[in-house]
Design a protein around this motif. Sequence first.
Motif, PDB file in Angstrom:
ATOM      1  N   PHE A   1       0.835  -1.197   0.000  1.00 54.28           N
ATOM      2  CA  PHE A   1       0.000   0.000   0.000  1.00 54.28           C
ATOM      3  C   PHE A   1       0.874   1.252   0.000  1.00 54.28           C
ATOM      4  CE2 PHE A   1      -2.815   2.992   2.487  1.00 54.28           C
ATOM      5  CZ  PHE A   1      -3.721   3.207   1.460  1.00 54.28           C
ATOM      6  N   GLU A   2       1.917   1.231   0.798  1.00 49.48           N
ATOM      7  CA  GLU A   2       2.849   2.363   0.850  1.00 49.48           C
ATOM      8  C   GLU A   2       3.489   2.597  -0.514  1.00 49.48           C
ATOM      9  OE1 GLU A   2       7.096   3.499   2.936  1.00 49.48           O
ATOM     10  OE2 GLU A   2       5.743   2.164   4.013  1.00 49.48           O
ATOM     11  N   GLN A   3       3.857   1.532  -1.206  1.00 55.55           N
ATOM     12  CA  GLN A   3       4.451   1.660  -2.535  1.00 55.55           C
ATOM     13  C   GLN A   3       3.464   2.289  -3.507  1.00 55.55           C
ATOM     14  OE1 GLN A   3       7.787   1.354  -1.573  1.00 55.55           O
ATOM     15  NE2 GLN A   3       7.785   0.959  -3.730  1.00 55.55           N
ATOM     16  N   GLN A   4       2.199   1.931  -3.383  1.00 61.65           N
ATOM     17  CA  GLN A   4       1.183   2.496  -4.259  1.00 61.65           C
ATOM     18  C   GLN A   4       1.008   3.994  -3.974  1.00 61.65           C
ATOM     19  OE1 GLN A   4      -2.441   0.269  -4.311  1.00 61.65           O
ATOM     20  NE2 GLN A   4      -3.197   1.308  -6.119  1.00 61.65           N
ATOM     21  N   ILE A   5       1.081   4.378  -2.717  1.00 67.15           N
ATOM     22  CA  ILE A   5       1.013   5.805  -2.356  1.00 67.15           C
ATOM     23  C   ILE A   5       2.191   6.548  -2.989  1.00 67.15           C
ATOM     24  CG2 ILE A   5       1.265   7.457  -0.457  1.00 67.15           C
ATOM     25  CD1 ILE A   5      -0.294   5.401   1.292  1.00 67.15           C
ATOM     26  N   MET A   6       3.379   5.997  -2.872  1.00 63.76           N
ATOM     27  CA  MET A   6       4.564   6.642  -3.432  1.00 63.76           C
ATOM     28  C   MET A   6       4.435   6.787  -4.953  1.00 63.76           C
ATOM     29  SD  MET A   6       6.186   7.404  -0.774  1.00 63.76           S
ATOM     30  CE  MET A   6       7.691   8.023  -1.473  1.00 63.76           C
ATOM     31  N   SER A   7       3.853   5.796  -5.584  1.00 64.21           N
ATOM     32  CA  SER A   7       3.638   5.861  -7.023  1.00 64.21           C
ATOM     33  C   SER A   7       2.730   7.030  -7.386  1.00 64.21           C
ATOM     34  CB  SER A   7       3.034   4.546  -7.516  1.00 64.21           C
ATOM     35  OG  SER A   7       2.663   4.646  -8.863  1.00 64.21           O
ATOM     36  N   CYS A   8       1.692   7.242  -6.599  1.00 62.17           N
ATOM     37  CA  CYS A   8       0.780   8.367  -6.853  1.00 62.17           C
ATOM     38  C   CYS A   8       1.476   9.698  -6.653  1.00 62.17           C
ATOM     39  CB  CYS A   8      -0.461   8.259  -5.967  1.00 62.17           C
ATOM     40  SG  CYS A   8      -1.618   6.985  -6.517  1.00 62.17           S
ATOM     41  N   TRP A   9       2.435   9.762  -5.761  1.00 65.14           N
ATOM     42  CA  TRP A   9       3.171  11.000  -5.546  1.00 65.14           C
ATOM     43  C   TRP A   9       4.010  11.386  -6.765  1.00 65.14           C
ATOM     44  CZ3 TRP A   9       5.134  11.086   0.183  1.00 65.14           C
ATOM     45  CH2 TRP A   9       4.149  11.687   0.966  1.00 65.14           C
ATOM     46  N   GLY A  10       4.179  10.442  -7.674  1.00 64.18           N
ATOM     47  CA  GLY A  10       4.871  10.754  -8.925  1.00 64.18           C
ATOM     48  C   GLY A  10       4.142  11.835  -9.717  1.00 64.18           C
ATOM     49  N   MET A  11       2.894  12.076  -9.364  1.00 67.54           N
ATOM     50  CA  MET A  11       2.105  13.102 -10.034  1.00 67.54           C
ATOM     51  C   MET A  11       2.803  14.457  -9.955  1.00 67.54           C
ATOM     52  SD  MET A  11      -1.801  14.331  -9.296  1.00 67.54           S
ATOM     53  CE  MET A  11      -1.462  15.017  -7.686  1.00 67.54           C
ATOM     54  N   VAL A  12       3.427  14.738  -8.835  1.00 67.25           N
ATOM     55  CA  VAL A  12       4.109  16.023  -8.650  1.00 67.25           C
ATOM     56  C   VAL A  12       5.175  16.211  -9.729  1.00 67.25           C
ATOM     57  CG1 VAL A  12       5.566  17.359  -7.089  1.00 67.25           C
ATOM     58  CG2 VAL A  12       3.638  16.043  -6.180  1.00 67.25           C
TER      59      VAL A  12
ATOM     60  N   LEU B   1       5.296  18.614 -17.282  1.00 66.25           N
ATOM     61  CA  LEU B   1       4.387  19.229 -18.249  1.00 66.25           C
ATOM     62  C   LEU B   1       4.511  20.752 -18.235  1.00 66.25           C
ATOM     63  CD1 LEU B   1       1.117  17.091 -17.939  1.00 66.25           C
ATOM     64  CD2 LEU B   1       2.869  17.006 -19.722  1.00 66.25           C
ATOM     65  N   ALA B   2       4.626  21.327 -17.046  1.00 72.50           N
ATOM     66  CA  ALA B   2       4.770  22.781 -16.949  1.00 72.50           C
ATOM     67  C   ALA B   2       6.071  23.241 -17.602  1.00 72.50           C
ATOM     68  CB  ALA B   2       4.716  23.215 -15.491  1.00 72.50           C
TER      69      ALA B   2
ATOM     70  N   GLY C   1       0.024  21.854 -23.115  1.00 74.80           N
ATOM     71  CA  GLY C   1      -1.300  22.458 -23.240  1.00 74.80           C
ATOM     72  C   GLY C   1      -2.292  21.860 -22.258  1.00 74.80           C
ATOM     73  N   SER C   2      -3.455  22.458 -22.224  1.00 76.05           N
ATOM     74  CA  SER C   2      -4.477  22.004 -21.279  1.00 76.05           C
ATOM     75  C   SER C   2      -4.906  20.566 -21.542  1.00 76.05           C
ATOM     76  CB  SER C   2      -5.686  22.943 -21.307  1.00 76.05           C
ATOM     77  OG  SER C   2      -6.291  22.946 -22.585  1.00 76.05           O
ATOM     78  N   ALA C   3      -4.865  20.119 -22.792  1.00 75.03           N
ATOM     79  CA  ALA C   3      -5.238  18.732 -23.100  1.00 75.03           C
ATOM     80  C   ALA C   3      -4.284  17.751 -22.414  1.00 75.03           C
ATOM     81  CB  ALA C   3      -5.241  18.499 -24.609  1.00 75.03           C
ATOM     82  N   ASP C   4      -3.012  18.112 -22.355  1.00 69.12           N
ATOM     83  CA  ASP C   4      -2.032  17.256 -21.681  1.00 69.12           C
ATOM     84  C   ASP C   4      -2.319  17.173 -20.186  1.00 69.12           C
ATOM     85  OD1 ASP C   4      -0.486  16.660 -24.010  1.00 69.12           O
ATOM     86  OD2 ASP C   4       0.429  18.652 -23.839  1.00 69.12           O
ATOM     87  N   PHE C   5      -2.640  18.317 -19.595  1.00 67.60           N
ATOM     88  CA  PHE C   5      -2.956  18.327 -18.167  1.00 67.60           C
ATOM     89  C   PHE C   5      -4.258  17.572 -17.887  1.00 67.60           C
ATOM     90  CE2 PHE C   5       0.130  21.796 -18.153  1.00 67.60           C
ATOM     91  CZ  PHE C   5       0.846  21.504 -17.007  1.00 67.60           C
ATOM     92  N   GLU C   6      -5.222  17.670 -18.795  1.00 66.65           N
ATOM     93  CA  GLU C   6      -6.476  16.921 -18.635  1.00 66.65           C
ATOM     94  C   GLU C   6      -6.215  15.421 -18.705  1.00 66.65           C
ATOM     95  OE1 GLU C   6      -9.635  17.823 -17.915  1.00 66.65           O
ATOM     96  OE2 GLU C   6      -8.926  19.871 -17.620  1.00 66.65           O
ATOM     97  N   ALA C   7      -5.359  15.005 -19.620  1.00 68.02           N
ATOM     98  CA  ALA C   7      -5.029  13.582 -19.742  1.00 68.02           C
ATOM     99  C   ALA C   7      -4.334  13.081 -18.486  1.00 68.02           C
ATOM    100  CB  ALA C   7      -4.153  13.344 -20.978  1.00 68.02           C
TER     101      ALA C   7
ATOM    102  N   TYR D   1      -4.362  10.067 -13.200  1.00 67.35           N
ATOM    103  CA  TYR D   1      -4.219  10.067 -11.744  1.00 67.35           C
ATOM    104  C   TYR D   1      -5.551   9.899 -11.030  1.00 67.35           C
ATOM    105  CZ  TYR D   1       0.744  10.428 -11.627  1.00 67.35           C
ATOM    106  OH  TYR D   1       2.080  10.125 -11.736  1.00 67.35           O
ATOM    107  N   HIS D   2      -6.627  10.287 -11.667  1.00 67.04           N
ATOM    108  CA  HIS D   2      -7.939  10.016 -11.090  1.00 67.04           C
ATOM    109  C   HIS D   2      -8.112   8.510 -10.912  1.00 67.04           C
ATOM    110  CE1 HIS D   2     -12.218  10.511 -10.282  1.00 67.04           C
ATOM    111  NE2 HIS D   2     -12.403   9.480 -11.090  1.00 67.04           N
ATOM    112  N   HIS D   3      -7.755   7.747 -11.940  1.00 68.89           N
ATOM    113  CA  HIS D   3      -7.860   6.284 -11.865  1.00 68.89           C
ATOM    114  C   HIS D   3      -6.885   5.702 -10.849  1.00 68.89           C
ATOM    115  CE1 HIS D   3     -10.730   5.953 -15.083  1.00 68.89           C
ATOM    116  NE2 HIS D   3      -9.979   6.707 -15.850  1.00 68.89           N
ATOM    117  N   LYS D   4      -5.673   6.237 -10.812  1.00 65.00           N
ATOM    118  CA  LYS D   4      -4.687   5.730  -9.852  1.00 65.00           C
ATOM    119  C   LYS D   4      -5.160   5.952  -8.413  1.00 65.00           C
ATOM    120  CE  LYS D   4      -0.249   5.740 -10.714  1.00 65.00           C
ATOM    121  NZ  LYS D   4       1.142   6.075 -11.043  1.00 65.00           N
ATOM    122  N   PHE D   5      -5.720   7.134  -8.136  1.00 64.71           N
ATOM    123  CA  PHE D   5      -6.192   7.408  -6.787  1.00 64.71           C
ATOM    124  C   PHE D   5      -7.445   6.614  -6.438  1.00 64.71           C
ATOM    125  CE2 PHE D   5      -3.402  11.175  -7.002  1.00 64.71           C
ATOM    126  CZ  PHE D   5      -2.757  11.025  -5.789  1.00 64.71           C
TER     127      PHE D   5
END
Length: 65
Positions: free
Chosen positions: A10-21, A27-28, A33-39, A44-48
């Motif tokens: 579970f901890e590993q899965q949390i760390m994986s989600c932190w990759g979002m940062v 991307l920044a 573009g906004s399409a990239d951020f939407e994708a 990450y919606h699915h990952k969370f």
Amino acid sequence: MEAMTDRFDFEQQIMSCWGMVDDVKLLAKRNAGSADFEALSAVYHHKFEELFEQFETLVHERKLT
């Protein structure tokens, strides 16, 4: 969904989600573009969602203390 064995998985899965940062920073930096951020948001919606399902399973199975 993969079966999780313990809180360490579970901890590993949390760390994986932190990759979002790092993904948002990349991307920044690339002036994405906004399409990239939407994708990225959709991914990450699915990952969370999966992370929370695993949390609920671990709580139900009393594997988190």
